[in-house]
Write a protein that holds these residues in place. Structure first.
Motif, short mmCIF file in Angstrom:
data_model
loop_
_atom_site.label_atom_id
_atom_site.label_comp_id
_atom_site.label_asym_id
_atom_site.label_seq_id
_atom_site.Cartn_x
_atom_site.Cartn_y
_atom_site.Cartn_z
N MET A 342 -68.22 13.91 -87.30
CA MET A 342 -67.69 13.76 -85.94
C MET A 342 -67.92 12.35 -85.41
O MET A 342 -67.09 11.81 -84.67
N ALA A 343 -69.04 11.74 -85.77
CA ALA A 343 -69.28 10.35 -85.37
C ALA A 343 -68.19 9.45 -85.94
O ALA A 343 -67.67 8.57 -85.25
N ASN A 344 -67.83 9.69 -87.19
CA ASN A 344 -66.75 8.90 -87.81
C ASN A 344 -65.40 9.22 -87.18
O ASN A 344 -64.55 8.34 -87.06
N GLU A 345 -65.21 10.47 -86.78
CA GLU A 345 -63.97 10.85 -86.12
C GLU A 345 -63.83 10.10 -84.79
O GLU A 345 -62.74 9.63 -84.43
N PHE A 346 -64.92 10.01 -84.05
CA PHE A 346 -64.86 9.27 -82.79
C PHE A 346 -64.58 7.79 -83.04
O PHE A 346 -63.79 7.16 -82.32
N MET A 347 -65.19 7.22 -84.07
CA MET A 347 -64.93 5.82 -84.40
C MET A 347 -63.47 5.63 -84.80
O MET A 347 -62.84 4.62 -84.43
N ARG A 348 -62.92 6.57 -85.54
CA ARG A 348 -61.52 6.48 -85.94
C ARG A 348 -60.61 6.53 -84.71
O ARG A 348 -59.59 5.84 -84.64
N PHE A 349 -61.00 7.33 -83.72
CA PHE A 349 -60.27 7.41 -82.47
C PHE A 349 -60.38 6.10 -81.67
O PHE A 349 -59.39 5.59 -81.13
N LEU A 350 -61.58 5.54 -81.62
CA LEU A 350 -61.85 4.38 -80.79
C LEU A 350 -61.23 3.10 -81.34
O LEU A 350 -60.73 2.26 -80.58
N ILE A 351 -61.26 2.94 -82.67
CA ILE A 351 -60.79 1.69 -83.27
C ILE A 351 -59.27 1.68 -83.33
O ILE A 351 -58.63 1.96 -84.34
N SER A 352 -58.69 1.35 -82.19
CA SER A 352 -57.24 1.19 -82.07
C SER A 352 -57.00 0.16 -80.98
O SER A 352 -57.87 -0.08 -80.12
N SER A 353 -55.85 -0.47 -81.00
CA SER A 353 -55.54 -1.48 -79.99
C SER A 353 -55.62 -0.89 -78.58
O SER A 353 -56.18 -1.51 -77.67
N LYS A 354 -55.10 0.31 -78.42
CA LYS A 354 -55.05 0.93 -77.09
C LYS A 354 -56.45 1.24 -76.57
O LYS A 354 -56.81 0.83 -75.46
N GLU A 355 -57.25 1.97 -77.34
CA GLU A 355 -58.54 2.41 -76.84
C GLU A 355 -59.52 1.24 -76.69
O GLU A 355 -60.24 1.15 -75.70
N LEU A 356 -59.55 0.34 -77.66
CA LEU A 356 -60.44 -0.82 -77.56
C LEU A 356 -60.07 -1.70 -76.38
O LEU A 356 -60.95 -2.20 -75.66
N SER A 357 -58.78 -1.89 -76.16
CA SER A 357 -58.34 -2.72 -75.04
C SER A 357 -58.68 -2.09 -73.71
O SER A 357 -59.12 -2.77 -72.77
N GLU A 358 -58.50 -0.78 -73.61
CA GLU A 358 -58.83 -0.10 -72.36
C GLU A 358 -60.33 -0.13 -72.09
O GLU A 358 -60.76 -0.35 -70.96
N MET A 359 -61.13 0.08 -73.14
CA MET A 359 -62.58 0.07 -72.94
C MET A 359 -63.05 -1.33 -72.53
O MET A 359 -63.90 -1.49 -71.65
N ALA A 360 -62.48 -2.36 -73.18
CA ALA A 360 -62.87 -3.73 -72.85
C ALA A 360 -62.47 -4.07 -71.41
O ALA A 360 -63.24 -4.70 -70.68
N GLN A 361 -61.28 -3.65 -71.00
CA GLN A 361 -60.85 -3.93 -69.64
C GLN A 361 -61.75 -3.22 -68.63
O GLN A 361 -62.13 -3.80 -67.60
#
Length: 430
Positions: A342-361
């Motif tokens: 599940m930790a890897n599943e969350f990382m797979r979800f997070l590592i995307s242009s959309k999610e990383l950009s939103e989190m950074a913003q």
């Protein structure tokens, strides 16, 4: 789903128990995330870090919970994080995901932080690493990847766009333009066209302005990097172009050291001084920029006279603006996690242009993704051509070499040394 967000300082007991680059215009077409596990799975993902709070991560978990409603996030702040994370990872309540930093790699005091990390380059994990700028991905000797960037950082200057518009001036993109616009602002009554923190060398205005230029001058010279990293006294000569450019910037009247030293710290004091509204350009790092939004309401001057501002590169080079591209924060997955899948599943979800950009913003930091258009504050860096992007990670400069340059720049610009003295003392600058 109700999440338990632990914001407790961690006290480690005697038993070791712990409380809970490519051109930036390029974009990649990403497929929508599809769960690969049973979405009714119940478990808890523990994340350890050094932030007091992490609302941006909480927002990402809200998104993740739309797919996995019974997965709970527990974020724990670890006190004295850099020194304690190894002990935490060896404890009975070790995190599933934890903060990591490139500078820890290869350094004995942080060996545990690297040894506990899963290899995120494993193709079986199916992480979309292609959405991240390749020059900030850790380059390891064995090709493994113990951490992946979730935020990035750079040096630049906050620009009061309203002042530029009011005075009919354009934000400079070359050194010649920078000097000219400083002259123009002074003629219009602005005493300090450029300011920045100047009380020590680590993140002083002279590091922010000069370090990217220093990197530019040695980027294509492996012999220079090798000598600099070995602290060879003769390598001091490689600092000359950057040191001389800094002294020229000061002699050209762009920076007043005595006024800059009045700024008490490189974070809140920098922001609040900029918000007074009479400084056209304020040098700082992306870390400082991340604190601007929250401090708009703390500045009486900004409340009375709000203005538009952006963060742009400092055009210190004759060749134009450059982008010093650095990782800020990276995530590692504990390979011994009880909830590894599940930790890897969350990382797979997070590592995307959309999610990383939103989190950074949401955090106010620069995204590590190739596309920087998501946040207008940092958009100017996305327009820097590939040939003008410099990464310490790629160049290979060691922390010791960087610190020697920072000290030299500070001593020279604060009047404590001449350029010749600083060059002669390379390798022994304290």
């Amino acid at each position: 789903m109700k999440k338990a967000i632990c914001l407790l300082l961690v006290v480690v007991m005697s038993l070791g128990l712990v409380a809970c680059g490519k051109k930036q215009e390029e974009t990649t077409t990403e497929e929508a995330f599809k769960p690969s596990m049973d979405t009714s799975t119940k478990c808890q993902i523990k994340i350890a870090g050094g932030y007091d709070n992490f609302e941006a991560l909480e927002t990402e978990f809200d998104h993740f919970n739309e797919l996995y409603p019974d997965v709970e996030l527990v974020y724990t702040k670890v006190d004295d994080y850099n020194n304690m994370i190894g002990t935490v990872l060896n404890g009975n309540d070790a995190p599933d995901i934890y903060f990591n930093f490139s500078w820890m790699y290869g350094r004995e005091p942080y060996k545990e932080s690297i040894d506990h990390a899963e290899n995120l380059a494993d193709p079986a994990l199916n992480l979309n690493l292609d959405c991240i700028r390749s020059n900030i991905i850790l380059n390891t000797s064995d090709g493994t990847l113990p951490m992946v960037p979730v935020f990035s950082n750079t040096y630049g200057m906050l620009v009061n766009n309203d002042l530029f518009e009011k005075e009919g001036l354009k934000v400079p993109t070359t050194y010649e333009e920078l000097v000219k616009v400083c002259d123009d602002f002074r003629e219009k009554g602005y005493a300090n066209p450029i300011m920045g923190y100047a009380q020590d060398e680590t993140t002083s205005i002279y590091t922010v302005i000069g370090y990217p230029y220093f990197c530019e001058t040695v980027a294509e010279d492996p012999e220079a990097v090798e000598k600099l990293n070995s602290l060879d006294a003769s390598a001091g000569e490689y600092m000359r172009p950057a040191l001389e450019r800094l002294t020229k910037l000061m002699s050209d009247g762009c920076v007043n050291h005595n006024d800059c030293v009045k700024i008490e710290d490189n974070y809140e004091a920098v922001i609040l001084r900029f918000f007074e509204g009479d400084v056209p350009m304020m040098t700082c790092s992306g870390d400082t920029v991340s604190g601007t939004k929250k401090r708009e309401s703390r500045s009486e001057e900004f409340i009375a006279n709000p203005f538009k501002y952006t963060f742009v590169p400092v055009p210190i080079s004759d060749k134009g603006t450059s982008f010093l591209d650095m990782s800020n924060l990276q995530f590692s997955v504990n390979k011994d996690s009880a909830n590894l899948d599940m930790a890897n599943e969350f990382m797979r979800f997070l590592i995307s242009s959309k999610e990383l950009s939103e989190m950074a913003q949401n955090k106010g930091l620069m995204s590590p993704t190739k596309d920087l258009s998501f946040n207008s504050t940092y958009a100017a860096f996305g327009n820097v051509p590939e040939s003008r992007i410099f990464s310490p990670e790629v160049i290979g400069l060691s922390d010791d070499a960087v610190n020697q340059y920072r000290r030299a720049a500070f001593y020279v610009c604060s009047g404590q040394m001449t350029v010749e003295d600083a060059i002669a003392k390379y390798g022994s600058l304290e």
